[in-house]
Design a protein around this motif. Structure first.
Motif, PDB file in Angstrom:
ATOM      1  N   ARG A 278       0.852  -1.199   0.000  1.00  0.00           N
ATOM      2  CA  ARG A 278       0.000   0.000   0.000  1.00  0.00           C
ATOM      3  C   ARG A 278       0.883   1.242   0.000  1.00  0.00           C
ATOM      4  N   SER A 279       1.941   1.188   0.801  1.00  0.00           N
ATOM      5  CA  SER A 279       2.791   2.347   0.975  1.00  0.00           C
ATOM      6  C   SER A 279       3.629   2.659  -0.267  1.00  0.00           C
ATOM      7  N   PHE A 280       4.193   1.615  -0.909  1.00  0.00           N
ATOM      8  CA  PHE A 280       5.101   1.842  -2.038  1.00  0.00           C
ATOM      9  C   PHE A 280       4.466   1.570  -3.398  1.00  0.00           C
ATOM     10  N   GLY A 281       3.291   0.923  -3.411  1.00  0.00           N
ATOM     11  CA  GLY A 281       2.647   0.623  -4.676  1.00  0.00           C
ATOM     12  C   GLY A 281       3.413  -0.386  -5.506  1.00  0.00           C
ATOM     13  N   ASP A 282       4.246  -1.202  -4.844  1.00  0.00           N
ATOM     14  CA  ASP A 282       5.056  -2.154  -5.598  1.00  0.00           C
ATOM     15  C   ASP A 282       5.340  -3.384  -4.735  1.00  0.00           C
ATOM     16  N   ILE A 283       4.989  -4.551  -5.269  1.00  0.00           N
ATOM     17  CA  ILE A 283       5.116  -5.783  -4.495  1.00  0.00           C
ATOM     18  C   ILE A 283       6.582  -6.155  -4.270  1.00  0.00           C
ATOM     19  N   ASP A 284       7.400  -6.038  -5.320  1.00  0.00           N
ATOM     20  CA  ASP A 284       8.814  -6.409  -5.191  1.00  0.00           C
ATOM     21  C   ASP A 284       9.502  -5.616  -4.085  1.00  0.00           C
ATOM     22  N   ILE A 285       9.270  -4.314  -4.101  1.00  0.00           N
ATOM     23  CA  ILE A 285       9.909  -3.448  -3.108  1.00  0.00           C
ATOM     24  C   ILE A 285       9.456  -3.851  -1.708  1.00  0.00           C
ATOM     25  N   ALA A 286       8.146  -4.077  -1.561  1.00  0.00           N
ATOM     26  CA  ALA A 286       7.590  -4.426  -0.254  1.00  0.00           C
ATOM     27  C   ALA A 286       8.171  -5.743   0.252  1.00  0.00           C
ATOM     28  N   GLU A 287       8.178  -6.733  -0.612  1.00  0.00           N
ATOM     29  CA  GLU A 287       8.622  -8.066  -0.233  1.00  0.00           C
ATOM     30  C   GLU A 287      10.098  -8.048   0.187  1.00  0.00           C
ATOM     31  N   GLU A 288      10.900  -7.394  -0.629  1.00  0.00           N
ATOM     32  CA  GLU A 288      12.336  -7.337  -0.357  1.00  0.00           C
ATOM     33  C   GLU A 288      12.605  -6.609   0.959  1.00  0.00           C
ATOM     34  N   ALA A 289      11.882  -5.514   1.173  1.00  0.00           N
ATOM     35  CA  ALA A 289      12.103  -4.712   2.379  1.00  0.00           C
ATOM     36  C   ALA A 289      11.730  -5.509   3.634  1.00  0.00           C
ATOM     37  N   VAL A 290      10.629  -6.239   3.577  1.00  0.00           N
ATOM     38  CA  VAL A 290      10.192  -7.003   4.748  1.00  0.00           C
ATOM     39  C   VAL A 290      11.183  -8.139   5.024  1.00  0.00           C
ATOM     40  N   GLN A 291      11.633  -8.776   3.948  1.00  0.00           N
ATOM     41  CA  GLN A 291      12.631  -9.830   4.081  1.00  0.00           C
ATOM     42  C   GLN A 291      13.882  -9.279   4.779  1.00  0.00           C
ATOM     43  N   GLU A 292      14.298  -8.090   4.341  1.00  0.00           N
ATOM     44  CA  GLU A 292      15.488  -7.465   4.898  1.00  0.00           C
ATOM     45  C   GLU A 292      15.283  -7.121   6.377  1.00  0.00           C
ATOM     46  N   ALA A 293      14.087  -6.616   6.694  1.00  0.00           N
ATOM     47  CA  ALA A 293      13.804  -6.259   8.085  1.00  0.00           C
ATOM     48  C   ALA A 293      13.883  -7.490   8.982  1.00  0.00           C
ATOM     49  N   PHE A 294      13.413  -8.633   8.484  1.00  0.00           N
ATOM     50  CA  PHE A 294      13.503  -9.853   9.288  1.00  0.00           C
ATOM     51  C   PHE A 294      14.951 -10.322   9.439  1.00  0.00           C
ATOM     52  N   THR A 295      15.768 -10.092   8.409  1.00  0.00           N
ATOM     53  CA  THR A 295      17.182 -10.440   8.514  1.00  0.00           C
ATOM     54  C   THR A 295      17.836  -9.614   9.636  1.00  0.00           C
ATOM     55  N   VAL A 296      17.473  -8.328   9.694  1.00  0.00           N
ATOM     56  CA  VAL A 296      17.985  -7.468  10.763  1.00  0.00           C
ATOM     57  C   VAL A 296      17.473  -7.975  12.116  1.00  0.00           C
ATOM     58  N   ALA A 297      16.193  -8.344  12.162  1.00  0.00           N
ATOM     59  CA  ALA A 297      15.591  -8.805  13.411  1.00  0.00           C
ATOM     60  C   ALA A 297      16.310 -10.046  13.944  1.00  0.00           C
ATOM     61  N   VAL A 298      16.643 -10.958  13.047  1.00  0.00           N
ATOM     62  CA  VAL A 298      17.307 -12.192  13.458  1.00  0.00           C
ATOM     63  C   VAL A 298      18.660 -11.877  14.104  1.00  0.00           C
ATOM     64  N   GLN A 299      19.333 -10.850  13.595  1.00  0.00           N
ATOM     65  CA  GLN A 299      20.619 -10.458  14.178  1.00  0.00           C
ATOM     66  C   GLN A 299      20.427  -9.708  15.493  1.00  0.00           C
ATOM     67  N   ARG A 300      19.420  -8.846  15.540  1.00  0.00           N
ATOM     68  CA  ARG A 300      19.316  -7.902  16.642  1.00  0.00           C
ATOM     69  C   ARG A 300      18.488  -8.392  17.826  1.00  0.00           C
ATOM     70  N   TRP A 301      17.353  -9.035  17.549  1.00  0.00           N
ATOM     71  CA  TRP A 301      16.436  -9.385  18.635  1.00  0.00           C
ATOM     72  C   TRP A 301      17.039 -10.284  19.715  1.00  0.00           C
ATOM     73  N   PRO A 302      17.892 -11.255  19.348  1.00  0.00           N
ATOM     74  CA  PRO A 302      18.465 -12.078  20.415  1.00  0.00           C
ATOM     75  C   PRO A 302      19.244 -11.245  21.438  1.00  0.00           C
ATOM     76  N   GLU A 303      19.792 -10.083  21.039  1.00  0.00           N
ATOM     77  CA  GLU A 303      20.504  -9.217  21.988  1.00  0.00           C
ATOM     78  C   GLU A 303      19.568  -8.244  22.677  1.00  0.00           C
ATOM     79  N   THR A 304      18.704  -7.587  21.877  1.00  0.00           N
ATOM     80  CA  THR A 304      17.874  -6.511  22.434  1.00  0.00           C
ATOM     81  C   THR A 304      16.579  -7.020  23.060  1.00  0.00           C
ATOM     82  N   GLY A 305      16.233  -8.250  22.795  1.00  0.00           N
ATOM     83  CA  GLY A 305      14.926  -8.746  23.229  1.00  0.00           C
ATOM     84  C   GLY A 305      13.860  -8.353  22.209  1.00  0.00           C
TER      85      GLY A 305
END
Lengths: 118, 406
Positions: B26-53
């Protein structure tokens, strides 16, 4: 706003339509054109002569040659087309549904690569 | 600080991937951009959440992170005169996401994935990828398609959505019924693919069943006033409740009559029956609700011999009236055989004709054997076995044939 081409496909050797069916179809297509114009969707439309009237021009071994006949010997060929403006595919498909009913032939809907106002 | 386990992140991923993708489309009007960005955010989460909670709102964190990363990248691309990136950036700037709870956009996303301008197998793949968060590899494996083929299928579909201008919205009420039935068909197809793999050695892939049920729950939550949405969920729950008893430890098929009913999942049954009762009260029957009701009648019988076949036959009559397909007619025949005997049922089955459908020949074979026409039954089992591509079903049919007397 996007633009779409609605191509009308005619079968090669279908049985000829009865004159009154043909006349009704022509009336329906005229009415559809008028409706598209009123709605601001109509960009261009036209019917084509039979593909036995076609000529093909191409580059062959560095020179341009012209040959008789259609480019592809297909069973179905384009008999005419519309170019329309539409907000999205659903809007284009709504016109295509009316078009297939009016001209009694399948319609292929394809988007143009560049939206004119983008 | 509490530690965050991998399985917890996996759970957040399963629950929030589709929601985050939907918001960002909805925000970007583009599925590829949305999908890639969410995938990337989860990659960051996997690195960060175990430390930050785990953050207070994991979904909000994912959406915000994904959006920020996408904007950073698009700014870079836009600076290189990428027209597409500029358009996406402009759209995103017009749709700011603040800290309020974001609107659930998953319904728009599922209607886009299941648009009739996309082929059914494409609708299935896109729904599993974008709503379910399954990887291309997982989807390819589930449908026994080479990974490259599946990847290409998904990429082409996303490009068609973008280039042909398939809209991102819930259809207007005038078209809703037709479009919704396509969505439900996709979810049920995913479920059935899990229930009986259309080919291959193993009978079920219950991961797909679980995924279909999850999608069914999302739809029920988002469209609580659509009785067929609820009907489909109930149907899947009730069928899935018998999953453990459908095969032997060795992987052989067990018919409903012969199943060990003590292994049926009581909580799934209770949930399914509750929905069926709510549908009955609403009284707007449709094919999924009626099938769910039939399944619910089976669930009520403690032993196979307790089954209320009269009620089932009535429901099949009702189903045949709203959905007059050969498959429904065939299922009705099975109920008819229970109520009025094999001879009557055989007459009914011989009035149907659908030569290539293996179940038709399997049912006919069973009825023929019950009236003592063993030679004809043998031939019908052979035809049925030749028509199924599922090895477990074929084994079952050949055993039934070999067990015939004479």
């Amino acid at each position: 706003m996007k633009q779409y081409m609605l191509s009308v496909y005619h079968a090669d050797r279908g049985p000829a339509l009865a004159p009154e069916v043909m006349a009704a179809s022509i009336r329906d297509v005229d009415a559809l054109n008028a409706e598209m114009m009123t709605a601001g969707a109509w960009v261009f439309a036209g019917g084509l002569h039979n593909d036995s009237t076609a000529s093909v021009v191409r580059v062959k071994d560095g020179t341009v040659v012209t040959t008789d006949g259609p480019y592809a010997e297909a069973k179905e060929r384009i008999g005419g087309f519309w170019i329309i403006n539409a907000d999205d595919l659903d809007a284009a498909l709504t016109w295509a549904r009316k078009a297939t009913v009016a001209c009694l032939a399948p319609i292929e809907v394809r988007p143009f690569m560049d939206a004119p106002d983008a | 600080m509490r530690r965050v386990s991998d399985s917890e992140i996996e759970r957040v991923f399963r629950e929030e991937f589709g929601r985050a993708v939907a918001v960002l489309v909805r925000s970007f009007g583009d599925i590829d951009i949305a999908e890639e960005a969410v995938q990337e955010a989860f990659t960051v989460a996997v690195q960060r959440w175990p430390e930050t909670g785990l953050p207070p709102s994991p979904a909000g964190w994912i959406i915000t992170t994904a959006r920020r990363r996408a904007i950073d990248r698009l700014r870079g691309d836009a600076a290189r005169a990428d027209r597409h990136a500029k358009a996406a950036l402009m759209q995103a700037e017009g749709h700011p996401i603040d800290n309020r709870p974001v609107r659930d956009e998953r319904l728009s996303l599922i209607f886009t994935c299941c648009h009739p301008a996309l082929a059914t197998e494409v609708q299935v793949a896109l729904t599993l990828r974008l709503l379910g968060g399954l990887s291309t590899v997982e989807i390819a494996r589930a449908f026994i398609v080479p990974e490259a083929t599946m990847a290409q299928r998904i990429v082409r579909a996303k490009h068609k959505i973008r280039d042909a201008g398939i809209p991102y919205r819930v259809p207007a009420s005038t078209e809703l019924a037709g479009r919704l039935s396509a969505v439900l068909a996709v979810v049920y197809l995913i479920f059935n693919e899990g229930y009986v793999a259309s080919s291959g050695e193993r009978l079920g892939r219950s991961d797909l069943c679980a995924e279909a049920i999850r999608l069914g729950r999302i739809l029920s939550e988002l469209m609580p006033d659509e009785p067929e949405v609820l009907g489909l969920l109930a149907l899947m729950l009730l069928i899935h409740s018998r999953q453990r008893s459908r095969t032997t430890a060795g992987g052989d098929l067990v018919l409903l009559d012969d199943q060990d009913r003590s292994t049926w999942d009581r909580s799934l049954i209770a949930e399914g029956q509750e929905i069926v009762r709510a549908c009955l009260r609403r009284n707007q029957p449709g094919p999924y609700q009626i099938q769910a009701a039939i399944s619910a009648v089976h669930s009520e019988a403690e032993r196979a011999s307790d089954t209320d076949w009269g009620q089932i036959l009535q429901l099949y009559d009702q189903l045949l009236a709203v959905n007059p397909t050969p498959v429904v007619a065939l299922n009705r025949v099975v109920a008819l055989a229970q109520m009025r005997g094999a001879t009557v049922a055989l007459e009914a089955v011989d009035r149907l004709d659908f030569g290539e459908y293996y179940l038709f020949h399997a049912v006919r074979a069973d009825l023929l054997s019950r009236v003592g026409r063993n030679e004809d039954a043998r031939a019908a089992y052979d035809t049925a076995a030749a028509l199924t591509s599922n090895a477990v079903e074929r084994t079952f049919l050949m055993r039934a044939r070999d067990a015939l007397p004479g």
